[in-house]
Each structure stands twice: as structure tokens, then as C-alpha cells.
Design a protein around this motif. Structure first.
Motif, PDB file in Angstrom:
ATOM      1  N   UNK A 447       8.491  -9.098  17.725  1.00 36.66           N
ATOM      2  CA  UNK A 447       7.040  -8.936  17.889  1.00 36.66           C
ATOM      3  C   UNK A 447       6.689  -7.482  18.191  1.00 36.66           C
ATOM      4  N   UNK A 448       7.481  -6.858  19.033  1.00 37.74           N
ATOM      5  CA  UNK A 448       7.230  -5.461  19.382  1.00 37.74           C
ATOM      6  C   UNK A 448       7.385  -4.565  18.155  1.00 37.74           C
ATOM      7  N   UNK A 449       8.411  -4.824  17.361  1.00 35.66           N
ATOM      8  CA  UNK A 449       8.622  -4.029  16.148  1.00 35.66           C
ATOM      9  C   UNK A 449       7.441  -4.166  15.188  1.00 35.66           C
ATOM     10  N   UNK A 459      10.896   3.607  16.067  1.00 39.30           N
ATOM     11  CA  UNK A 459      11.155   2.657  17.152  1.00 39.30           C
ATOM     12  C   UNK A 459      11.127   1.221  16.642  1.00 39.30           C
ATOM     13  N   UNK A 460      10.232   0.950  15.699  1.00 41.82           N
ATOM     14  CA  UNK A 460      10.145  -0.387  15.126  1.00 41.82           C
ATOM     15  C   UNK A 460      11.468  -0.791  14.487  1.00 41.82           C
ATOM     16  N   UNK A 480      12.836 -11.194  10.415  1.00 41.21           N
ATOM     17  CA  UNK A 480      12.891  -9.969  11.210  1.00 41.21           C
ATOM     18  C   UNK A 480      13.175  -8.750  10.343  1.00 41.21           C
ATOM     19  N   UNK A 481      14.198  -8.805   9.483  1.00 42.54           N
ATOM     20  CA  UNK A 481      14.568  -7.615   8.713  1.00 42.54           C
ATOM     21  C   UNK A 481      13.502  -7.259   7.687  1.00 42.54           C
ATOM     22  N   UNK A 482      12.640  -8.209   7.344  1.00 39.73           N
ATOM     23  CA  UNK A 482      11.566  -7.882   6.404  1.00 39.73           C
ATOM     24  C   UNK A 482      10.534  -6.947   7.015  1.00 39.73           C
ATOM     25  N   UNK A 483      10.579  -6.742   8.349  1.00 43.90           N
ATOM     26  CA  UNK A 483       9.695  -5.765   8.968  1.00 43.90           C
ATOM     27  C   UNK A 483      10.174  -4.339   8.703  1.00 43.90           C
ATOM     28  N   UNK A 484      11.385  -4.173   8.176  1.00 46.12           N
ATOM     29  CA  UNK A 484      11.892  -2.840   7.845  1.00 46.12           C
ATOM     30  C   UNK A 484      11.413  -2.477   6.449  1.00 46.12           C
ATOM     31  N   UNK A 594      -4.235  -4.626   0.833  1.00 48.56           N
ATOM     32  CA  UNK A 594      -4.003  -4.627   2.273  1.00 48.56           C
ATOM     33  C   UNK A 594      -3.144  -3.438   2.673  1.00 48.56           C
ATOM     34  N   UNK A 595      -3.428  -2.905   3.852  1.00 45.37           N
ATOM     35  CA  UNK A 595      -2.649  -1.756   4.334  1.00 45.37           C
ATOM     36  C   UNK A 595      -1.179  -2.106   4.472  1.00 45.37           C
ATOM     37  N   UNK A 596      -0.886  -3.391   4.667  1.00 46.56           N
ATOM     38  CA  UNK A 596       0.499  -3.812   4.831  1.00 46.56           C
ATOM     39  C   UNK A 596       1.367  -3.597   3.602  1.00 46.56           C
ATOM     40  N   UNK A 597       0.749  -3.262   2.432  1.00 52.15           N
ATOM     41  CA  UNK A 597       1.577  -3.058   1.231  1.00 52.15           C
ATOM     42  C   UNK A 597       2.550  -1.909   1.445  1.00 52.15           C
ATOM     43  N   UNK A 598       2.214  -0.999   2.372  1.00 50.74           N
ATOM     44  CA  UNK A 598       3.073   0.167   2.611  1.00 50.74           C
ATOM     45  C   UNK A 598       4.443  -0.239   3.149  1.00 50.74           C
ATOM     46  N   UNK A 599       4.536  -1.425   3.746  1.00 51.04           N
ATOM     47  CA  UNK A 599       5.795  -1.863   4.328  1.00 51.04           C
ATOM     48  C   UNK A 599       6.619  -2.722   3.372  1.00 51.04           C
TER      49      UNK A 599
END
Length: 952
Positions: A447-449, A459-460, A480-484, A594-599
Motif C-alpha cells: 500500500x505504501x509503495x 522508495x516505492x 505487488x510487482x505490477x506496481x513496478x 489516465x495518469x496511471x498509464x505511466x506505470x
């Protein structure tokens, strides 16, 4: 000070003198002096006592907050000074009769009285009353007078509200028995302060034959005191400002004036407007003093309001403070009377300084306890999770399970609205006492990441790496690893290995997992990691072809995988530009901006569209994402989107804007966003090649990060080749261009749209007289470009062949290039080819030569550029581009004014209001400005002029 406290007190002093004279004449009474703190009550009592001393014996005492629990403390203050030095015969006289009942009081005996000791209470009250009578009848001794047969007695008690309860009972008893005596009791108290016994206080006040209510000073009185303080005359306007701030309370005014004089103020009208702001520290101190002397219920209510803040509502405040409706109403009226409340329906403090003052006075334990109770209360009545969590942020440890759940829910809500820093703060608090290496801690780290990703990507990624080993579920690890972001896995081997390992674990669970959403997204990420491997690229192209017509565009995971496969197929050139454009169109139709496309891997789709010469279609999508990222203050996302925009701008011939945008990204994007820097470097490298700009080329080389990304490596190599060519070292230049091609081929990147290495190598070979080698390279470029089918790439290949082919055949090739490029978004390549065609026709004496040159010039001017003057000896790969942005001097005065406001961040409506025109007029002015400066809109205008101003 004493004189200022007695200003405008003539009536009160006259009535006090009458009371003393009446007591001397045998007509005793009770006189109450009632008023707010600082109004001058104590000064009136002192003056009365001093005036009475020659005619009466004066007993003095004062109540204090600290001595409220000391029984008969005020009585002791009154009598001990006169009793301490008295001789035995005087004691015998004073303590005769029933006064003897209280003689022991002054020898340390306890005389507590209460409702269960009615006999004892009555005896003490009678004894003290008898003592007063004996003293008033005794003419010996006294304060400042001669002996006589009898002397009046003046009892002066200040701050009566803080007198101990037993002393108050006696004074109330005495006040009803003064008629016909030679005793005057003068007591001062403030109804705004906490009283030890409010009922007794009201009873004493009601017994008063005279009641004085000193009023605040008038503006004239304030003006007079200002003149005394400053030693000069005071302007009326300044006096009014001081009167408004101080309320005319003499003590407050004196303290405030001292501060103003010390701060260098002069009592002139010009400084009147500054009085309120300069007096804020004083006002805060005054308010805190007034609040500190209130009953506990009032202070509890104020603390509850501080804790609840903007959520303070009557029901919540009273519940948190533990007050019933009657106490709540009374306490709220007290706060209002003290001037602590602002107007309006909801309870609010008049100024933030009040809130800060109350909060600073609360102990750490009290504050934490109240915030925890407030959190529970808000949770119970159904407030949003963020409201509850904001209370829990003030609690530093010992969270219960429901509180952890609230913090996580609040973080999710904050992240949903783009408040990543707030979300991270919630999760960090939830982590405070979680056991190390526990699964619960692992979930919180994920969640923090997620929260940190928008503002601290490094840090994320670190927290994801820490969290994954703590998670027991493979699906949770996959999530979890999809947040990278994919780009991080490419440049960070350990992160890439983590993604691949989790993807393998998920794949081992079977086809249902591998083909599910998580499986498709992880497949997309692992294919990104193999983008520089020819074998992997080939497999990606096969995977794309395997879908046939049933491509999975209906889900986000399917679209992400398709973006990766489309990019891989673009690198190899195993599909056509038209096929990539069609697939990209289907993806963008379903993919919200969406701004999230950057990730995700979706930025690869933008790059594929640039190479397919159909990037214009993605511009609105990028603009929408940039606006969203700006609202959410996602600096890294903004950098990546701007890098993508710079690629799109260059591909459509907006080279000036592309250069400024890419430079801004390259200079400001942090190292944690490598993809943004890579794309900006690629754009700058392509512009450096087109302009043959040595300075820009050297800047590209200096800016290039130490990265194994082939896009950066080849861009770096190509720019070095251009610099060698411009400096006359053609063999070195040829080596670098050919080496660039070899590196690309080894990785399977064979699409001619990627880098014009063959174009430059052919041009250098031709200059060196190696016509055969030049022709072979031009033919290869043509074959690859024809297979790919993008107008820009195909037209460039035709232009190359036309350049190195003499005579009519070369002219025909250039004409074919022009017709092809008219279908291209790359207006610069069209302008270059038109110019070359016109020059070639001029050499052949054709009549239409000037027509093509003029068109080429016009097209270039539309994009804010021009072509450098040169000859065949200086033009290696056709004419060099010169960036000549329009000057602001071309704007009208009105347009300049509007631009100035835009650069300050004003909205169109605010500009219109300032200029006194309609919003439509502002919009028309901006439209004209965009056209003159060759920018696409407001954002581009700010970028262009902001960058230009920075350069200047």
C-alpha cells in the motif's frame, strides 16, 4: 498604568467615595465591581482603599486560581495582617463574645464547613461576623489613621470569583447583615472567569447596594492613552483601529500599545491598516489568558473544537467534550462572549491563532486520547475514512485492528483522488507497530509503495522488493510487482529479476492464472525486459500474429500486452505501419486517458505510433493525461507524458516546441524516471541530426545517462557521427553510423523508422565518392521503408535515393518522395524534400523550380523553422534545419498583456475581469497568439515562452 486604568472612571470613583462615607456614617453596605478582565476593577478597588485609609480600617485580600482549594484562604488574607502584630489586650477585645468561636482559626485549626456540618458552619459564620463587628467598633490602631471610639471597616476583596468556597459563604453571609453597621465590603469579580461557586457569587452580587460596571474606554479615551504612550498626538483613524482591536479594555490597550511602539509604529492614519495584523500575537495571548481562567467545561469544549477542526458540529463537540446540552450551550455562550468564536452557523474559532494556542496548551497524552476518541466517534457516526484517519494520525502507537483498516481505507481514497503523499502518511502510521517480516506488514508496504509511486518512485520500488518475500499468496505477489513500472525493471536488474520470478510462479499455477489479468500484465512486463533480445522480439511478433482477429482489447491487461507486442513488432518491422496504427487505434478507443498509464507498458504504444507516422491521433489522449497528472501533482508522470509529447511534436514537424519540451524533461526528470529521460534524449538526438547543431549534439552526449538501453546507446552513437561529419572527419562519421546499424541489427531492431543510420551512412559514402556503397545502403533503406509503409520513412528513403541519383531519374525520385510525404505528419521532411526538389529543378532550368522552393519555405515557416543557406559541400544530408521561433514582438500590445497574465497562471475569466473585457475576447486574443507563435495551445505557450525566458 494606574492612571490609564482610571481613565473615564469619574462616575465609578464618585459612587465608591459615597459608599465609604456612608459606612463611616454607620450605613454599611456591599458594593460589587463587575467587569471583564483588564477593564480596571482592581484599580478602582485600590483607589477606594487608599481613599478610605484615613477614615477607616482597611482589610485587603484577593482570590487566586491556585488557592481556590485552601479553605478560608481569603479570610486569612483579610485578618492575619492586623492580627499578627496586635497586643493581647487587642485580641481580647476583638475576640470577645461569639468571635471567640473562630479565634482558633488563626492558630492553625481546621474550620472546614459544609452541608453536613450545619451547626459548625453557622458557628464559624457568626464568629467571623462578630469579629468584623468588634473590629469596626474598636477605635485603636488601623491603617493610616488616629485612634478613636470607633472606626469604620472597609473590606476589599479582589478577584472574588477565585475565592475559596468557605470564604465566599462567609462573605455572602456578611453581605446580608451590613445594614446599620460601619462596614463596607467592596468586592470585584469577572463573570467571564471560572468561579469556585457561581451561585454564591451571584448571591453576593445580588446583595450589593451599589454595583459598578466599568465600561471599556471610548475612542477618545483610547486616543488619549495612545498620545501618552507615544508622546505625540494620535490620528483619529489610528485610534479607531486600536479601539477595535483592544475592545477599549485599558489593560489590553496598554499592552498592545507597548508592542506597537516597540515595533516602530507611529500613531498616524497611514499605519492604521496594519494595527490588526501587528497585534495578532497580543490578541492570541489575550484570548488564551481569558480562556485559561474559564471553568473546566469551557476549556474542554474548546479542546474538543480544536480536535475536531473543520468537522466540529454541536452534537460531535458536546459528545467529545462529555457535556450535556445545558453545559454545552453555556460553555459555547462563554466562548462567544470572550470573542473566540467566528460568526456563522457552525462553531468556528475567530482566528487560527486561537486554535494553535489551545492546542499548544494540551498535554501530549490529552491530545492523543482526545484524537483517538474523536476517531472512534466519527467512525461510529459514519464519517468518511479519511476524516477518521486524520484523527488517528495524531495517535502514534497502539492501533487496533479496526483503526488499521480505517488507515488503509483512507489511503485508498486519498490515492484515488491523486493525493499520494497523504495516502503514504496514512500507511506509514499504520506501519508503526506492525511486526517485522509479517504478512500484514508486507501488505501495508505494498500500500505504501502504491502511494509513493507518484512522488518517490525509488522508495516505492524498494518497498515492493521488501514486501514480496513477506506475502504468502502468489497472486498477492503478482499484484505487488505490477506496481513496478516496466522501465524500472529494464534498468534495475534486481527489480527485473523479481518481476520475472513472480511471473514464473504465477505461470506454474496453470493456464487459468497465466491467461488471467495478472498473467497477461506480467507477460507484458517480462516481454519488456527482453526487448533488446532478437529471439524474444521474434517470439513477441509470433504471439501477436497468434491472436489473429481476436486481439484482447476489451481488458486493460490485454491492451497492455498488445501495446508491448505492437512495439516489439514495430522494432522488427515484421508488420506494417498501417497494421500497427489500426491496432493502436483499437487500443486507444478502449483505454481511458489516465495518469496511471505511466506505470504500465502503454507508453510503448505512443512510440510505436510515432514510428508509424500516425502520432497525431494520440495527442488528445496525452493532453488529457497531462492535465490529470498536473492536478494530482505527479511530477514523474508529467515528465514522462511531456517526453512522449516531445516525440509526437517532433514527428509532426513542431521541432521548436519539441526541443524546448524535451530539454525541460532531460534537465529536470529525476533518475527514478529513466523512461522520461530516454525518450527526451531520443527526441533531442533526432533534432540534433536534423539541425546538425553541434551545441545540441554535445548536450545530448553530456545528458545521456549511463544506461544499457539501446535507444540511448544508438542515439548517442548517431549524434557523435553527426558531429564527426560536421567537423570534416567523414571516415569516423561513417564508422559510427555503420556501427549504429550493426548494434541495432544484433538486437533485431531492423525497422528503418527507428534511426536514419543508413541515410547518413549513404550520404557520407556518397560524399567520399563511394557511390556503389551509397547506392546499396539507399536501396536497403528503401526496401525496409517500403515494407514498413509509413509515409515519413518511405518518403525519406525516396528522398535519399533522389539525392544520390543524378539527372531526371533523381528528380523523379524526389517527386515521388514529395507525393509520399504529403500524406505524412512529418512536415519538416516534406519541406526538406520540396526544397531539394526545387533546387534540383533549378539546376536543370525547369520553370516550376521556384514553386517547389517557395512551398518548402512556406511549410517550414508554418512550423517556425527555416533552412540554412549552404551548398552541396556543406550540406551532407540535405539542407540543415534552423530553428527560428517567431518573436514575441509580432504580438499586439493586448496580446502581450494577455500572454503576461497566462504566464502568471491566471485563468481566462480572471484575465477578462482584470482587463474589463469578455472571456470570449481573451480567448480570441489567445487564438491569435497561438497562431503567430506556432504553438498548439495554452500549455504549449507556457512551455515555449517559459523555456525561452529561462534561456534569456
Amino acid at each position: 498604568m494606574s492612571e490609564s486604568m482610571l481613565l473615564e472612571r469619574e462616575k465609578e470613583l464618585a459612587r465608591a467615595e459615597q459608599a465609604v462615607q456612608a459606612a463611616v456614617a454607620g450605613n454599611g453596605s456591599m458594593m460589587a465591581v463587575i467587569g471583564p478582565p483588564g477593564v480596571g476593577k482592581s484599580a478602582l478597588l485600590r483607589t477606594l482603599a487608599d481613599a478610605a485609609a484615613p477614615h477607616a480600617r482597611v482589610l485587603r485580600a484577593g482570590g487566586t486560581l491556585l488557592e481556590q482549594d485552601f479553605a478560608f484562604g481569603v479570610v486569612q488574607q483579610l485578618f492575619e495582617p492586623i492580627l499578627a502584630g496586635a497586643e493581647k489586650d487587642r485580641w481580647d477585645t476583638w475576640f470577645q463574645g461569639t468571635a471567640s468561636l473562630v479565634q482558633g482559626m488563626f492558630f492553625g485549626e481546621s474550620h472546614a464547613i459544609g452541608p453536613n456540618r450545619s451547626l459548625r458552619q453557622e458557628s464559624v459564620l457568626q464568629g467571623l461576623n462578630s469579629l468584623i463587628a468588634n473590629l469596626s467598633e474598636d477605635g485603636e490602631g488601623g491603617e493610616g489613621g488616629e485612634g478613636g471610639e470607633g472606626r469604620a471597616l472597609v473590606v476589599v476583596v479582589d478577584d472574588l470569583q477565585w475565592a475559596d468556597a468557605p470564604s465566599l459563604r462567609w462573605l455572602a453571609y456578611l453581605a446580608r447583615r451590613l445594614d446599620g453597621t460601619r462596614v463596607l465590603v467592596a468586592a470585584a469579580f469577572s463573570e467571564e472567569c471560572a468561579a469556585s461557586d457561581p451561585m454564591l457569587l451571584r448571591e453576593i452580587a445580588a446583595s450589593g447596594a451599589r454595583t459598578l460596571h466599568p465600561r471599556p474606554l471610548s475612542v477618545g479615551g483610547v486616543r488619549r492613552l495612545i498620545g501618552e504612550e507615544f508622546g505625540e498626538s494620535c490620528d483619529l483613524e489610528f485610534a479607531r483601529a486600536c479601539h477595535e482591536v483592544s475592545g477599549g479594555i485599558p489593560a489590553s490597550l496598554a499592552a498592545m500599545l507597548h508592542r506597537l511602539r516597540t515595533a516602530g509604529f507611529q500613531p498616524v492614519a497611514a499605519r492604521a491598516g496594519e494595527v490588526h495584523a501587528a497585534s495578532q500575537p497580543f490578541l492570541r495571548d489575550r484570548r488564551m489568558f481569558c480562556l485559561g481562567i474559564q471553568p473546566v467545561v469551557v476549556r474542554d469544549l474548546a479542546q474538543a473544537m480544536v480536535v475536531l477542526g473543520d468537522l466540529a458540529e454541536p452534537e460531535l463537540i458536546s459528545e467529545l467534550a462529555g457535556l450535556d446540552s445545558i453545559d454545552y450551550k453555556s460553555a459555547m455562550q462563554t466562548l462567544d462572549r470572550l470573542g473566540l468564536l467566528a460568526g456563522g452557523e457552525s462553531p468556528r474559532f475567530v482566528h487560527q491563532s486561537v486554535r494553535y494556542g489551545i492546542e499548544s496548551g494540551m498535554s501530549t497524552d490529552t491530545r492523543a486520547s482526545m484524537h483517538r476518541r474523536a476517531a472512534s466517534l466519527l467512525h461510529t457516526v459514519g464519517h468518511p475514512a479519511e476524516h477518521v484517519a486524520d484523527q488517528l494520525l495524531q495517535v502514534t502507537a497502539g492501533y487496533e485492528a479496526w483503526e488499521i483498516g480505517v488507515l488503509r481505507a483512507a489511503a485508498g481514497a486519498a490515492l484515488e483522488r491523486g493525493a499520494g503523499r497523504k495516502a503514504a502518511r496514512y500507511i506509514r502510521h499504520a506501519l508503526l507497530d506492525r511486526p517485522p517480516d509479517s504478512e500484514a506488514r508486507g501488505r501495508l508496504l505494498v500500500d505504501l509503495a502504491a502511494a509513493e509511486r507518484g512522488f518517490d518512485l525509488a522508495s516505492s520500488v524498494t518497498h515492493i522488493s521488501q514486501a514480496v518475500p513477506m506475502l504468502t499468496s502468489v497472486t498477492e505477489r503478482a499484484e505487488a510487482v505490477l506496481w513496478i513500472p516496466p522501465a524500472i525493471g529494464t534498468v534495475n536488474p534486481s527489480s527485473g529479476a523479481l518481476v520475472q520470478d513472480v511471473a514464473r510462479q504465477l505461470h506454474e499455477r496453470g493456464p487459468s492464472y497465466a491467461q488471467g489479468d495478472l498473467g497477461l500484465r506480467l507477460e507484458a512486463r517480462t516481454r519488456c525486459l527482453g526487448m533488446q533480445d532478437a529471439a524474444h522480439l521474434g517470439a513477441a511478433a509470433d504471439r501477436l500474429r497468434g491472436f489473429g482477429a481476436e486481439v484482447p482489447v476489451s481488458t486493460g491487461s490485454g491492451r497492455e500486452l498488445l501495446a508491448v507486442l505492437a512495439y516489439a513488432a514495430t522494432m522488427t518491422g515484421e508488420v506494417t505501419a498501417a497494421e500497427i496504427s489500426a491496432l493502436a487505434g483499437r487500443i486507444l478507443e478502449r483505454e481511458p486517458p489516465r495518469a496511471g498509464h505511466a506505470y504500465t507498458a502503454l507508453p510503448l504504444l505512443v512510440q510505436a505510433l510515432v514510428l508509424a507516422d500516425t502520432a497525431a491521433s494520440v495527442t488528445p489522449w496525452l493532453e488529457a493525461m497531462r492535465e490529470q497528472a498536473q492536478r494530482q501533482e505527479l511530477e514523474g508522470v508529467i515528465a514522462l507524458v511531456n517526453a512522449e509529447r516531445s516525440m509526437v511534436l517532433r514527428a509532426s514537424g513542431h521541432v521548436v516546441q519539441a526541443r524546448s519540451t524535451a530539454l525541460s524533461v532531460a534537465d529536470n526528470a529525476g533518475s527514478s524516471w529513466p523512461e522520461a529521460r530516454t525518450l527526451s534524449i531520443w527526441t533531442l538526438a533526432m533534432i540534433a541530426l536534423e539541425t546538425q547543431d553541434v551545441e545540441l549534439g554535445e548536450r545530448v552526449i553530456r545528458t545521456s545517462p549511463e544506461s544499457g538501453d539501446l535507444r540511448v546507446v544508438v542515439a548517442h552513437r548517431m549524434v557523435r557521427g553527426m558531429l564527426d561529419a560536421v567537423r570534416g572527419d567523414l571516415p569516423a562519421a561513417l564508422h559510427r553510423f555503420l556501427d549504429s546499424g550493426r548494434q541495432l541489427s544484433r538486437c533485431g531492431w531492423t525497422n528503418a523508422a527507428l534511426y536514419p543510420w543508413r541515410v547518413w551512412a549513404a550520404a557520407v559514402n556518397h560524399r567520399l565518392g563511394r557511390v556503389q556503397a551509397a547506392t546499396e545502403l539507399a536501396d536497403e533503406e528503401y526496401a525496409f521503408a517500403w515494407a514498413w509503409g509509413a509515409p515519413a520513412t518511405y518518403g525519406r528513403a525516396l528522398r535519399l535515393r533522389g539525392m544520390i541519383t543524378p539527372g531526371e531519374e533523381g528528380v523523379d525520385l524526389l517527386k515521388r518522395a514529395v507525393e509520399t510525404l504529403r500524406r505524412s505528419e512529418d512536415r519538416i521532411e516534406l519541406s526538406r524534400t520540396l526544397t531539394l526538389l526545387g533546387r534540383r529543378l533549378a539546376e536543370l532550368g525547369a520553370d516550376d523550380a521556384e514553386e517547389f522552393v517557395s512551398e518548402g519555405t512556406r511549410v517550414a515557416r508554418e512550423r517556425g523553422v527555416s533552412w540554412a543557406e549552404g551548398d552541396r559541400d556543406s550540406e551532407l544530408n540535405g539542407p540543415a534545419l534552423r530553428l527560428s521561433a517567431p518573436e514575441r514582438g509580432e504580438l499586439t500590445k493586448t496580446e502581450e498583456t494577455v500572454v503576461a497574465f497566462v504566464l502568471r497562471g491566471w485563468t481566462n475569466q480572471r484575465i477578462a475581469d482584470s482587463l474589463g473585457v469578455t472571456r470570449r475576447a481573451v480567448e480570441k486574443s489567445l487564438t491569435s497568439t497561438y497562431r503567430k507563435l506556432g504553438v498548439s495551445g495554452r500549455a504549449a505557450l507556457v512551455e515555449e515562452l517559459g523555456a525561452r525566458n529561462a534561456d534569456e
